[in-house]
Design a protein around this motif. Structure first.
Motif, PDB file in Angstrom:
ATOM      1  N   HIS A 145      42.496  24.572  86.721  1.00  0.00           N
ATOM      2  CA  HIS A 145      43.577  25.219  85.957  1.00  0.00           C
ATOM      3  C   HIS A 145      43.113  25.617  84.558  1.00  0.00           C
ATOM      4  N   GLY A 167      54.928  21.611  79.021  1.00  0.00           N
ATOM      5  CA  GLY A 167      54.321  20.431  79.656  1.00  0.00           C
ATOM      6  C   GLY A 167      52.853  20.365  79.270  1.00  0.00           C
ATOM      7  N   THR A 168      52.592  20.151  77.984  1.00  0.00           N
ATOM      8  CA  THR A 168      51.241  20.368  77.445  1.00  0.00           C
ATOM      9  C   THR A 168      50.260  19.232  77.732  1.00  0.00           C
ATOM     10  N   GLY A 169      50.736  18.005  78.007  1.00  0.00           N
ATOM     11  CA  GLY A 169      49.814  16.883  78.273  1.00  0.00           C
ATOM     12  C   GLY A 169      48.910  16.617  77.077  1.00  0.00           C
ATOM     13  N   VAL A 172      45.680  20.784  76.316  1.00  0.00           N
ATOM     14  CA  VAL A 172      44.502  21.581  76.658  1.00  0.00           C
ATOM     15  C   VAL A 172      44.773  23.089  76.759  1.00  0.00           C
ATOM     16  N   ASP A 188      56.302  18.803  75.500  1.00  0.00           N
ATOM     17  CA  ASP A 188      56.178  17.824  76.589  1.00  0.00           C
ATOM     18  C   ASP A 188      57.352  16.861  76.470  1.00  0.00           C
ATOM     19  N   ILE A 189      57.771  16.326  77.614  1.00  0.00           N
ATOM     20  CA  ILE A 189      58.883  15.371  77.616  1.00  0.00           C
ATOM     21  C   ILE A 189      58.383  13.969  77.303  1.00  0.00           C
ATOM     22  N   ALA A 215      60.197  17.988  74.017  1.00  0.00           N
ATOM     23  CA  ALA A 215      61.329  18.753  74.537  1.00  0.00           C
ATOM     24  C   ALA A 215      61.294  18.750  76.050  1.00  0.00           C
ATOM     25  N   ASP A 216      62.466  18.952  76.630  1.00  0.00           N
ATOM     26  CA  ASP A 216      62.581  19.102  78.070  1.00  0.00           C
ATOM     27  C   ASP A 216      62.287  20.572  78.393  1.00  0.00           C
ATOM     28  N   LEU A 217      61.212  20.845  79.040  1.00  0.00           N
ATOM     29  CA  LEU A 217      60.739  22.197  79.379  1.00  0.00           C
ATOM     30  C   LEU A 217      60.544  23.098  78.166  1.00  0.00           C
ATOM     31  N   ASN A 229      51.433  24.676  83.571  1.00  0.00           N
ATOM     32  CA  ASN A 229      50.752  24.047  84.714  1.00  0.00           C
ATOM     33  C   ASN A 229      51.646  22.876  85.115  1.00  0.00           C
ATOM     34  N   ALA A 244      53.280  13.521  85.943  1.00  0.00           N
ATOM     35  CA  ALA A 244      52.525  14.736  85.635  1.00  0.00           C
ATOM     36  C   ALA A 244      52.109  15.466  86.913  1.00  0.00           C
ATOM     37  N   PHE A 252      61.416  20.400  88.536  1.00  0.00           N
ATOM     38  CA  PHE A 252      60.708  20.977  87.387  1.00  0.00           C
ATOM     39  C   PHE A 252      60.446  22.459  87.665  1.00  0.00           C
TER      40      PHE A 252
END
Ligand SMILES: C[S@@+](CC[C@H](N)C(=O)[O-])C[C@H]1O[C@@H](n2cnc3c(N)ncnc32)[C@H](O)[C@@H]1O
Length: 339
Positions: A145, A167-169, A172, A188-189, A215-217, A229, A244, A252
């Motif tokens: 990805h 959803g940045t984790g 990256v 990211d949540i 944040a949520d989404l 992703n 994740a 989601f």
């Protein structure tokens, strides 16, 4: 073992090495037992069986706990010959963890492992950098990805665009966009992921071009580019990290597609990075994604694909090998359909 399988929790009080050996032995006993539950053949059934095993293992092994007490330099494990864990625990749990307290040994080992891994970081070749990770945050160890987004920013330049990474984790994808000149908001949540992505933005010196919010989404605002992703398998999540990868009820993905148009600036586009493993395992219908796009008023304006390269895709002993070896990850450029 019978006690633990029956639902009792055990606090181990011997020495640290023996505690680890006991946990490993319990894991082996469970694996042997769960293997005997097999017998069904479809890929979907094999996947469901794998997940049942994972849940059983998680629930059972989490019942072996150790005491954590206050030590001179922070929290410490109340077992003889235990290593120093203060930094690892504070990093994973913050300073609000109540002492004395109990922790599943399995989680403690995960936190210690994450701490060691964190100090080294995960190498992300397209970024030319090592990213910091944290316990419970999805680490981009599978490269497909990331490579797709690295290729996409070359083909469809993003310099000067307002971009959102949902959803940045570890941050990256947002980091790739910021490095390519976009002005990025990343959400990211998970508070751990938010802290991790902020830290990485600072270390890579792009914090002035990448804001990270819990944040949520989507959070607030409209963007010229929205990248995501998502967790890619519609199924229940068992552990925190599972959230994740697994998307319970496909909610989601459904919410992302339904909300995308409302968060795109006029002429904007979304980049959805999604593998077809769910279709290959029979977890999502063949034309379900197409129908969801249609219902959300979106259309695919091109994209790029990547074949699997991660080690599991080459593991012929994996019961899901047939699906994993053929998995295709696609970056789809989504635009609002003209009426
Ligand atoms: C597959 S991981 C992707 C992480 C990162 N973007 C990457 O590509 O390595 C999915 C991420 O979505 C996050 N997530 C799950 N549900 C979310 C939600 N409702 N809102 C925002 N982020 C969410 C998870 O915490 C996780 O970091």
């Amino acid at each position: 073992m019978a006690l633990v399988r029956g639902g009792a929790a055990l606090i181990y009080r011997g020495d640290y090495r023996n505690a680890r050996q006991l946990l490993a032995a319990m894991g082996r006993r469970l694996a042997g037992r769960a293997d005997r539950l097999g017998g069904t053949r479809s890929l979907r059934d094999l996947f469901l069986e794998e997940r049942r095993k994972h849940r059983l293992e998680h629930e059972t092994l989490s019942r072996l706990a150790v005491l954590i007490e206050a030590g001179p330099s922070g929290p410490r494990v109340a077992l003889a010959k235990a290593p120093e864990v203060a930094e690892a625990l504070t990093e994973a749990l913050g300073t609000n963890f109540q002492l004395p307290g109990a922790l599943p040994l399995r989680d403690l080992l995960g936190m210690v492992g994450a701490h060691e891994w964190r100090s080294k970081g995960v190498e992300v070749l397209p970024l030319g950098a090592h990213l910091r990770t944290r316990w419970g945050v999805f680490a981009p160890v599978r490269g497909e990805h990331v490579e797709l987004v690295a290729e996409a920013v070359k083909r469809w330049p993003v310099a000067g665009k307002r971009a959102l990474d949902v959803g940045t984790g570890t941050g990256v994808l947002g980091l790739l966009l910021a490095r390519a000149g976009a002005l990025v908001t990343a959400t990211d949540i998970s508070p751990d992921a938010v802290a991790c992505a902020r830290e990485n933005a600072q270390r890579l010196a792009v914090a002035d071009r990448m804001e990270v919010v819990e944040a949520d989404l989507f959070g607030e605002g409209r963007f010229e580019l929205v990248v995501c992703n998502p967790p890619w398998l519609p199924h229940e999540a068992v552990t925190a990290l599972d959230r994740a990868v697994y998307d319970p009820g496909g909610r989601f993905l459904a919410r992302f597609l339904d909300g995308l148009a409302a968060h795109l600036a006029p002429g904007g586009e979304g980049w959805l990075i999604l593998s077809d493993l769910a279709e290959r395992l029979g977890l999502r219908g063949e034309d379900e994604l197409e129908r969801q796009l249609e219902a959300a008023g979106l259309t695919v304006a091109g994209g790029i694909e990547a074949a699997p390269r991660h080690p599991r895709s080459r593991d012929a002993a994996d019961p899901l090998h047939e699906a994993r070896s053929k998995e295709v990850t696609a970056l789809r450029r989504l635009v609002v359909r003209s009426r």
